[in-house]
Design an enzyme around this catalytic site. Structure first.
Site, PDB file in Angstrom:
ATOM      1  N   THR A  76      -3.928  12.504   8.778  1.00  0.00           N
ATOM      2  CA  THR A  76      -5.568  13.002   8.355  1.00  0.00           C
ATOM      3  C   THR A  76      -5.191  13.284   6.676  1.00  0.00           C
ATOM      4  O   THR A  76      -4.200  14.355   5.883  1.00  0.00           O
ATOM      5  CB  THR A  76      -5.823  14.009   8.547  1.00  0.00           C
ATOM      6  OG1 THR A  76      -6.274  13.804   9.869  1.00  0.00           O
ATOM      7  CG2 THR A  76      -7.517  14.340   7.476  1.00  0.00           C
ATOM      8  N   ALA A 100       2.452  12.744   6.376  1.00  0.00           N
ATOM      9  CA  ALA A 100       2.477  11.381   5.714  1.00  0.00           C
ATOM     10  C   ALA A 100       0.871  11.053   5.927  1.00  0.00           C
ATOM     11  O   ALA A 100      -0.089  10.832   6.245  1.00  0.00           O
ATOM     12  CB  ALA A 100       2.863  10.326   5.751  1.00  0.00           C
ATOM     13  N   ASN A 102       0.316   8.215   4.536  1.00  0.00           N
ATOM     14  CA  ASN A 102       0.515   6.622   4.982  1.00  0.00           C
ATOM     15  C   ASN A 102       2.181   6.544   5.657  1.00  0.00           C
ATOM     16  O   ASN A 102       2.787   6.736   5.163  1.00  0.00           O
ATOM     17  CB  ASN A 102       0.578   5.468   3.990  1.00  0.00           C
ATOM     18  CG  ASN A 102       0.117   4.390   4.147  1.00  0.00           C
ATOM     19  OD1 ASN A 102       0.505   4.170   5.303  1.00  0.00           O
ATOM     20  ND2 ASN A 102      -0.777   3.302   4.050  1.00  0.00           N
ATOM     21  N   HIS A 135     -10.901   0.437   0.522  1.00  0.00           N
ATOM     22  CA  HIS A 135     -10.393   0.447   1.806  1.00  0.00           C
ATOM     23  C   HIS A 135     -11.590   0.076   2.549  1.00  0.00           C
ATOM     24  O   HIS A 135     -13.019   0.077   2.195  1.00  0.00           O
ATOM     25  CB  HIS A 135     -10.089   1.569   2.175  1.00  0.00           C
ATOM     26  CG  HIS A 135      -8.335   2.622   1.958  1.00  0.00           C
ATOM     27  ND1 HIS A 135      -8.247   2.594   0.404  1.00  0.00           N
ATOM     28  CD2 HIS A 135      -7.612   2.719   2.756  1.00  0.00           C
ATOM     29  CE1 HIS A 135      -6.920   2.819   0.994  1.00  0.00           C
ATOM     30  NE2 HIS A 135      -6.366   2.833   2.165  1.00  0.00           N
ATOM     31  N   LYS A 139     -13.931   4.890   5.330  1.00  0.00           N
ATOM     32  CA  LYS A 139     -12.768   5.334   5.063  1.00  0.00           C
ATOM     33  C   LYS A 139     -14.167   6.968   3.887  1.00  0.00           C
ATOM     34  O   LYS A 139     -14.795   6.459   2.763  1.00  0.00           O
ATOM     35  CB  LYS A 139     -12.179   5.281   3.918  1.00  0.00           C
ATOM     36  CG  LYS A 139     -11.095   6.360   3.683  1.00  0.00           C
ATOM     37  CD  LYS A 139      -9.627   5.054   3.232  1.00  0.00           C
ATOM     38  CE  LYS A 139      -9.089   6.756   2.225  1.00  0.00           C
ATOM     39  NZ  LYS A 139      -8.030   7.377   4.085  1.00  0.00           N
TER      40      LYS A 139
END
Length: 243
Positions: A76, A100, A102, A135, A139
């Site tokens: 998150t 992370a 990502n 994105h 998002k």
């Protein structure tokens, strides 16, 4: 390994699929419609929790898992202003946390490339740098957590840059000389594109990472869960990748 999931959107479904393919079991799934499942015997029996939710709920999930002795992996983004608070609770509970922005192995390698390029550019101040991130329209945070991590990596290596200046691609802000601009776009169902561009009056140099889907993120999250089992402390991609 017994895995509990918090968040069962598209990422949660992809994580479930990969976890099962790798021989793990999903013992509990918690989503918006069943938050009470956090207190279930099945959830508390998990070896590791994987969490992909929202910035508004993530920290309370971390705290709950720390307090109940559950290692937690989270992807998150948008909660990092509370990072010190989270680490205080984790330490007090002697918990295990892997975060992370990502989990893609490709993005991790891309970050290493970006940092190396930034170091090289210290000797070439005729180049300015900017970033773009694209994105999907669902998002909520911008810039993306990945873009922020990449930008922090550049700032740590490029001495003439000191601040991050995010903006929507429809805007044209004035960016100071020591600022790193991040243009943010939300389009369709784009999984994630990050571009870093150095430009001078003579030429330009660009590097780009483009995700083809969520599989890379989900695979990395399951690898992180495997890595975290049995550990104590706070970890990230650098720890898991060993580079």
């Amino acid at each position: 390994m017994k895995i509990a999931l918090i968040g069962y959107g598209k990422m949660g479904h992809e994580i479930e699929k990969i976890a099962l393919q790798r021989g793990h079991s999903i013992v509990s799934i918690v989503d918006r419609d069943n938050p009470e499942a956090l207190a279930s015997e099945a959830f508390l029996s998990a070896d590791v929790v994987i969490e992909f939710t929202t910035p508004d709920t993530a920290v309370q999930h971390y705290t709950y898992c720390f307090e109940h002795g559950l290692p937690i992996v989270s992807g998150t983004t948008g909660w990092l202003a509370r990072r010190e608070e989270v680490e205080r609770v984790r330490k007090a509970c002697d918990g295990a946390f892997f975060y992370a922005s990502n989990f893609s192995v490709g993005v991790y390698i891309f970050d290493l490339m970006s940092r190396h390029l930034a170091r090289l550019m210290n000797a070439h101040d005729t180049y300015d740098v900017r970033m773009e991130e694209v994105h999907h329209i669902h998002k909520k945070d911008h810039p993306s957590g990945t873009a922020l991590s990449l930008a922090e990596g550049i700032l740590s290596e490029l001495e003439r840059k000191a601040t991050i200046v995010p903006f929507l691609d429809s805007e044209t802000p004035a960016i100071p000389a020591d600022g790193l601009g991040i243009a943010c776009s939300r389009e369709g169902e784009v999984p994630g594109i990050h571009r870093i561009r150095y430009e001078s009056d003579i030429d330009s140099i660009s590097i780009e990472h483009s995700a083809k889907g969520r599989q890379g993120f989900a695979f990395g999250a399951v690898l992180a869960a495997e890595y975290l089992k049995g550990k104590k402390g706070t970890f990230g991609m650098k720890d898991m990748m060993g580079v």
